[in-house]
Design a protein around this motif. Structure first.
Motif, PDB file in Angstrom:
ATOM      1  N   TYR A 143       3.583  -7.201  -1.040  1.00 48.76           N
ATOM      2  CA  TYR A 143       2.799  -8.040  -0.133  1.00 48.76           C
ATOM      3  C   TYR A 143       1.300  -7.911  -0.376  1.00 48.76           C
ATOM      4  N   LEU A 144       0.918  -6.895  -1.075  1.00 49.34           N
ATOM      5  CA  LEU A 144      -0.503  -6.608  -1.218  1.00 49.34           C
ATOM      6  C   LEU A 144      -1.114  -7.377  -2.379  1.00 49.34           C
ATOM      7  N   ASP A 145      -2.294  -7.899  -2.150  1.00 50.67           N
ATOM      8  CA  ASP A 145      -3.044  -8.556  -3.204  1.00 50.67           C
ATOM      9  C   ASP A 145      -3.436  -7.517  -4.258  1.00 50.67           C
TER      10      ASP A 145
ATOM     11  N   LEU B 201      -2.388  -8.674   6.413  1.00 50.84           N
ATOM     12  CA  LEU B 201      -0.946  -8.719   6.192  1.00 50.84           C
ATOM     13  C   LEU B 201      -0.198  -9.149   7.447  1.00 50.84           C
TER      14      LEU B 201
ATOM     15  N   SER C 272      -6.428  -5.727  -3.528  1.00 50.42           N
ATOM     16  CA  SER C 272      -6.474  -5.027  -2.242  1.00 50.42           C
ATOM     17  C   SER C 272      -6.927  -3.583  -2.436  1.00 50.42           C
TER      18      SER C 272
ATOM     19  N   HIS D 299      -7.344   4.132   7.709  1.00 47.19           N
ATOM     20  CA  HIS D 299      -6.202   3.539   7.010  1.00 47.19           C
ATOM     21  C   HIS D 299      -4.935   3.587   7.860  1.00 47.19           C
TER      22      HIS D 299
ATOM     23  N   GLU E 122       1.662 -12.610   6.589  1.00 47.55           N
ATOM     24  CA  GLU E 122       2.989 -12.368   6.022  1.00 47.55           C
ATOM     25  C   GLU E 122       4.013 -12.156   7.143  1.00 47.55           C
TER      26      GLU E 122
ATOM     27  N   ALA F  13       4.374  -2.921  -1.341  1.00 46.29           N
ATOM     28  CA  ALA F  13       3.369  -3.206  -2.357  1.00 46.29           C
ATOM     29  C   ALA F  13       3.419  -4.660  -2.813  1.00 46.29           C
TER      30      ALA F  13
ATOM     31  N   ALA G  68      -5.750  -1.089  -1.056  1.00 46.24           N
ATOM     32  CA  ALA G  68      -4.645  -0.155  -0.829  1.00 46.24           C
ATOM     33  C   ALA G  68      -4.381   0.666  -2.091  1.00 46.24           C
TER      34      ALA G  68
ATOM     35  N   ALA H  16      -7.151  -4.908   5.432  1.00 44.63           N
ATOM     36  CA  ALA H  16      -6.030  -5.397   4.633  1.00 44.63           C
ATOM     37  C   ALA H  16      -4.752  -5.430   5.460  1.00 44.63           C
ATOM     38  N   MET H  17      -4.577  -4.423   6.323  1.00 43.59           N
ATOM     39  CA  MET H  17      -3.392  -4.374   7.179  1.00 43.59           C
ATOM     40  C   MET H  17      -3.398  -5.529   8.171  1.00 43.59           C
TER      41      MET H  17
ATOM     42  N   ILE I 191      -3.364   1.890   3.344  1.00 42.24           N
ATOM     43  CA  ILE I 191      -3.817   0.498   3.459  1.00 42.24           C
ATOM     44  C   ILE I 191      -5.001   0.450   4.410  1.00 42.24           C
TER      45      ILE I 191
END
Length: 227
Positions: free
Chosen positions: A26-28, A119, A31, A53, A123, A24, A33, A115-116, A111
Motif C-alpha cells: 500500500y505504500l508509495d 493510507l 513514502s 510513527h 486505501e 508494504a 516508511a 503517510a499513515m 510509518i
C-alpha cells in the motif's frame, strides 16, 4: 423460468481473500516508511520518547510495558506479526506512554504519521484492516479487565498463553517465542513462583509442551472454561 432468448445474469464472483496482508504494497515507493530489524531484547522505543510513527510487526514479537513513578514495571501487551503499535500518535499523542521491546528477532515497519493518515483516507482495504485491529484491541482490553477482576491467577495465566498463541485464529503454529516467567507474572498479575507452579502443572497435564520453545495445546482451554 426465464425465456430462452433471455440470458441469465451471471452472479458476481466474490473477490478471493488475500493469502496475507502485505502492508508494504500500500505504500508509495517514495513514502518515508522503512523496515527496521530488532534483535531480541532491543528497545524499539521507550516511555517518554517522541511519538512520530505508527509501527507494524512483520515478523517476530513485541512486548509493551509501562514503568510507574515508583519504578514498578507492568507488561500491558504481547504483540505478534500483523499487529500495529504506537497508533495513538494518530490522535495527537506527542510522547510514548509505554516501552516497546522485541521479544525475538523482529522486523518492524515504521510509518510516519502523515503517510499513515494518507493510507487510512485513500486505501479502503487498508482502512478496514486497521479498524478491525483497533476494535479487536479494544475488545481485548475489556476482556483483560474482566479477567483481572474475576478470574484466578491460574485461569489468567492459561488465557494469557492462549492469547499469545493466537488460539482460534488461522494457522497451525501454536509455538511461542521464548518468554520468561517473570514477564508472564507481570502480565498475569501474580508472582513468579505461582507462574512456575502452574506452568509445571500444565506441562504434567499435557496442556503445554516445552522443549526450547513453548508449545500451547488447545486442551489448555479447559482451564479457562472450568468453573
Amino acid at each position: 423460468m426465464l425465456p430462452k432468448h433471455m440470458p441469465r445474469k451471471s452472479r458476481p464472483t466474490a473477490p478471493k481473500p488475500r493469502a496475507g496482508f502485505d502492508l508494504a504494497a500500500y505504500l508509495d515507493p517514495k513514502s518515508p516508511a522503512k523496515v527496521l530489524a530488532y534483535p531480541r531484547d532491543r528497545v524499539v522505543f521507550s516511555q517518554g520518547d517522541p511519538a512520530t510513527h505508527v509501527n507494524y510487526i512483520q515478523t517476530g514479537g513485541i512486548r509493551l510495558s509501562v514503568l510507574s513513578k515508583t519504578g514498578k514495571e507492568a507488561v500491558v501487551a504481547m504483540l505478534s506479526p500483523g499487529d500495529f503499535f504506537g497508533e495513538s500518535v494518530l490522535v495527537g499523542q506527542k510522547t510514548r506512554l509505554e516501552t516497546a521491546t522485541a521479544v525475538s528477532q523482529s522486523s518492524v515497519l515504521a510509518i510516519e504519521k502523515d503517510a499513515m493518515v494518507r493510507l487510512l483516507h485513500d486505501e479502503p482495504e487498508f482502512s478496514d484492516r486497521f479498524i478491525t485491529h483497533m476494535l479487536t484491541r479494544n475488545a481485548r482490553i475489556e476482556a483483560d479487565l474482566v479477567d483481572q477482576l474475576f478470574n484466578s491467577s491460574e485461569k489468567r495465566l492459561a488465557r494469557t498463553l492462549l492469547l499469545m498463541a493466537r488460539y482460534g485464529q488461522a494457522g497451525p503454529d501454536r509455538t511461542l517465542p521464548k518468554v520468561s516467567q517473570e514477564t508472564l507474572a507481570e502480565m498475569v498479575g501474580t508472582t513468579r513462583s505461582r507462574v512456575n507452579f502452574f506452568m509445571n502443572k500444565f506441562r504434567k497435564l499435557g496442556l503445554i509442551e516445552y522443549n526450547g520453545n513453548l508449545k500451547i495445546n488447545s486442551s489448555l482451554l479447559t482451564v479457562v472454561l472450568h468453573d
